[in-house]
Write a protein that holds these residues in place. Structure first.
Motif, mmCIF file in Angstrom:
data_model
loop_
_atom_site.group_PDB
_atom_site.id
_atom_site.type_symbol
_atom_site.label_atom_id
_atom_site.label_comp_id
_atom_site.label_asym_id
_atom_site.label_seq_id
_atom_site.Cartn_x
_atom_site.Cartn_y
_atom_site.Cartn_z
ATOM 1 N N UNK A 273 0.806 -1.113 -0.008
ATOM 2 C CA UNK A 273 -0.118 0.026 -0.017
ATOM 3 C C UNK A 273 0.853 1.314 -0.032
ATOM 4 N N UNK A 274 1.869 1.389 0.841
ATOM 5 C CA UNK A 274 2.822 2.444 0.717
ATOM 6 C C UNK A 274 3.330 2.805 -0.631
ATOM 7 N N UNK A 275 3.729 1.746 -1.083
ATOM 8 C CA UNK A 275 4.209 2.023 -2.804
ATOM 9 C C UNK A 275 3.400 2.225 -3.746
ATOM 10 N N UNK A 276 2.129 1.604 -3.761
ATOM 11 C CA UNK A 276 1.155 1.635 -4.781
ATOM 12 C C UNK A 276 0.470 2.786 -4.711
ATOM 13 N N UNK A 277 0.377 3.411 -3.359
ATOM 14 C CA UNK A 277 -0.535 4.806 -3.445
ATOM 15 C C UNK A 277 0.322 6.055 -3.879
ATOM 16 N N UNK A 278 1.357 5.629 -4.521
ATOM 17 C CA UNK A 278 2.286 6.710 -5.006
ATOM 18 C C UNK A 278 1.574 7.336 -6.133
ATOM 19 N N UNK A 279 1.695 8.604 -6.415
ATOM 20 C CA UNK A 279 0.965 9.581 -7.606
ATOM 21 C C UNK A 279 2.292 9.431 -8.632
ATOM 22 N N UNK A 280 2.017 8.815 -9.869
ATOM 23 C CA UNK A 280 3.115 8.798 -10.614
ATOM 24 C C UNK A 280 2.970 10.170 -11.611
ATOM 25 N N UNK A 281 4.028 10.886 -11.106
ATOM 26 C CA UNK A 281 4.404 12.149 -11.784
ATOM 27 C C UNK A 281 5.926 12.445 -12.292
ATOM 28 N N UNK A 282 5.960 12.789 -13.307
ATOM 29 C CA UNK A 282 7.723 13.218 -13.506
ATOM 30 C C UNK A 282 8.079 14.315 -12.908
ATOM 31 N N UNK A 283 8.931 14.157 -12.247
ATOM 32 C CA UNK A 283 9.728 15.259 -11.285
ATOM 33 C C UNK A 283 10.135 16.214 -12.205
ATOM 34 N N UNK A 284 10.063 17.564 -11.843
ATOM 35 C CA UNK A 284 10.461 18.850 -12.388
ATOM 36 C C UNK A 284 11.944 18.728 -12.573
ATOM 37 N N UNK A 285 12.692 19.281 -13.703
ATOM 38 C CA UNK A 285 14.138 19.180 -13.603
ATOM 39 C C UNK A 285 14.756 19.862 -12.651
ATOM 40 N N UNK A 286 14.051 20.687 -11.868
ATOM 41 C CA UNK A 286 14.811 21.459 -10.776
ATOM 42 C C UNK A 286 14.695 20.650 -9.675
ATOM 43 N N UNK A 287 13.724 19.775 -9.546
ATOM 44 C CA UNK A 287 13.700 18.919 -8.234
ATOM 45 C C UNK A 287 14.697 17.901 -8.534
ATOM 46 N N UNK A 288 14.716 17.396 -9.570
ATOM 47 C CA UNK A 288 15.493 16.258 -9.895
ATOM 48 C C UNK A 288 17.215 16.695 -9.696
ATOM 49 N N UNK A 289 17.612 17.719 -10.117
ATOM 50 C CA UNK A 289 18.685 18.456 -9.950
ATOM 51 C C UNK A 289 19.150 18.648 -8.300
ATOM 52 N N UNK A 290 18.128 19.133 -7.565
ATOM 53 C CA UNK A 290 18.168 19.415 -6.414
ATOM 54 C C UNK A 290 18.723 18.036 -5.595
ATOM 55 N N UNK A 291 17.865 17.062 -6.043
ATOM 56 C CA UNK A 291 18.157 15.777 -5.302
ATOM 57 C C UNK A 291 19.529 15.325 -5.625
ATOM 58 N N UNK A 292 20.004 15.381 -6.900
ATOM 59 C CA UNK A 292 21.385 15.137 -7.200
ATOM 60 C C UNK A 292 22.437 15.887 -6.415
ATOM 61 N N UNK A 293 21.972 17.138 -6.221
ATOM 62 C CA UNK A 293 23.007 17.962 -5.401
ATOM 63 C C UNK A 293 23.280 17.497 -3.980
ATOM 64 N N UNK A 294 22.311 16.876 -3.506
ATOM 65 C CA UNK A 294 22.501 16.599 -1.951
ATOM 66 C C UNK A 294 22.878 15.174 -1.861
ATOM 67 N N UNK A 295 22.930 14.380 -2.978
ATOM 68 C CA UNK A 295 23.568 13.043 -3.050
ATOM 69 C C UNK A 295 24.684 12.783 -3.655
ATOM 70 N N UNK A 296 25.135 11.676 -3.751
ATOM 71 C CA UNK A 296 26.641 11.417 -4.450
ATOM 72 C C UNK A 296 26.508 10.773 -5.695
ATOM 73 N N UNK A 297 27.095 11.060 -6.831
ATOM 74 C CA UNK A 297 27.335 10.399 -7.945
ATOM 75 C C UNK A 297 28.483 9.263 -7.653
ATOM 76 N N UNK A 298 28.145 8.428 -7.155
ATOM 77 C CA UNK A 298 28.898 7.308 -6.604
ATOM 78 C C UNK A 298 29.451 6.433 -8.223
ATOM 79 N N UNK A 299 30.748 6.065 -8.102
ATOM 80 C CA UNK A 299 30.879 5.288 -9.260
ATOM 81 C C UNK A 299 31.233 3.590 -9.047
ATOM 82 N N UNK A 300 31.087 2.801 -10.072
ATOM 83 C CA UNK A 300 31.542 1.484 -9.862
ATOM 84 C C UNK A 300 32.892 1.424 -9.841
ATOM 85 N N UNK A 301 33.454 0.627 -8.751
ATOM 86 C CA UNK A 301 34.591 0.623 -8.738
ATOM 87 C C UNK A 301 35.020 -1.051 -8.266
#
Length: 304
Positions: A273-301
């Motif tokens: 229920x927690x997952x299927x109650x989600x609203x499928x919406x495309x994140x705005x580019x601004x929100x997408x970039x914000x999330x990327x700015x606070x997380x790490x672009x980890x690479x495969x090693x």
């Protein structure tokens, strides 16, 4: 629920997939979880022969009796296991793959598997032999399409160049952005889909994220320290402005056009229920970039 084409196959899977590994061995409880997922619009179930040494396939097979036409079913092969001894070894040989599918079909109680994956793989495997096995199964009508479950970029590239795979399953989340660096665009350019597992990062990106960080993130997660996980959680809550964290996590990975479906596990109906109650919406580019700015672009090693 939206459905996306899996690679160039004739399979269309819901944008959310129920990963069945966490169902447990209580058949009645598992059936309730699967029924709730199907009723919510999910049509894609993911299992593997190794899960509970074949028991998971039996439980899934029993749960979908009379509903086969509603389900796109995925299973996996490559771990040659002994149920009695509860051990296994890696075996991507043609013989094991061709025998493994028959065993899985028997446990599932069905005539064919929609999508069949090699459950891992290394660059040292006899890759051509594995591909030949999957192609043979496809010609025989025992499977409709095939792919690999792997996070190894070099292995993925070999299969893209040498086979007709339609999808790759890999770990991908806001905290594990490794696929973004060298895999997602590459697969999209080759018309190969991604089945993204672990979208909630062990629950640390869920509505109960802080609680799960306390339980599972004390020693860190990937390149993140415990303190960093706490800080990211707080910043994500600010970005999300009180909305469902599950939805934010799922919509983040579904934004990339290569991703056909987000694969979440569930051990209870409430988690479905927690997952299927989600609203499928495309994140705005601004929100997408914000999330990327606070997380790490980890690479495969280590995993190459």
């Amino acid at each position: 629920m939206n459905k996306n084409q899996l690679g160039q196959s004739d399979l269309y899977v819901s944008e959310l997939t129920l990963g069945c590994m966490s169902l447990g061995t209580d058949s009645k409880k598992a059936r309730g979880i699967i029924d709730r997922a199907l009723n919510a619009g999910i049509n894609h179930l993911d299992t593997a022969d190794l899960y509970d040494f074949g028991q998971n396939e039996k439980i899934v097979g029993d749960a979908i009796k009379g509903k086969r036409d509603q389900v796109i079913l995925t299973s996996k092969v490559g771990n040659n296991f002994n149920k009695e001894k509860q051990d296994w070894f890696w075996d991507p040989s043609r013989e094991h793959i061709e025998d493994g599918v028959k065993d899985s079909l028997h446990r599932l109680g069905i005539d064919y598997i929609d999508f069949y994956m090699l459950h891992g793989g290394t660059i040292d495997d006899a890759i051509g032999e594995s591909i030949e096995a999957f192609e043979n199964l496809k010609k025989e009508g025992l499977i409709r399409a095939y792919g690999i479950s792997s996070i190894r970029p070099n292995v993925i590239r070999e299969y893209v160049q040498r086979s007709n795979i339609d999808a790759v399953m890999m770990q991908y989340s806001m905290l594990d952005r490794r696929p973004e660096e060298e895999i997602l665009d590459f697969l999209h350019e080759n018309s190969i889909s991604v089945l993204a597992r672990g979208p909630l990062a062990k629950g640390m990106l869920s509505n109960r994220g802080l609680e799960q960080i306390e339980k599972k993130g004390r020693n860190g997660f990937l390149d993140y320290s415990y303190d960093e996980l706490e800080t990211i959680h707080q910043e994500l809550e600010t970005i999300n402005d009180g909305n469902s964290m599950n939805s934010l996590a799922l919509n983040y990975i579904l934004k990339h056009p290569a991703v056909a479906s987000a694969v979440f596990g569930a051990s209870s109906v409430s988690q479905v229920d927690d997952n299927t109650s989600f609203e499928s919406t495309s994140l705005t580019d601004e929100t997408y970039r914000k999330i990327q700015s606070i997380t790490k672009a980890i690479q495969y090693t280590n995993h190459r």
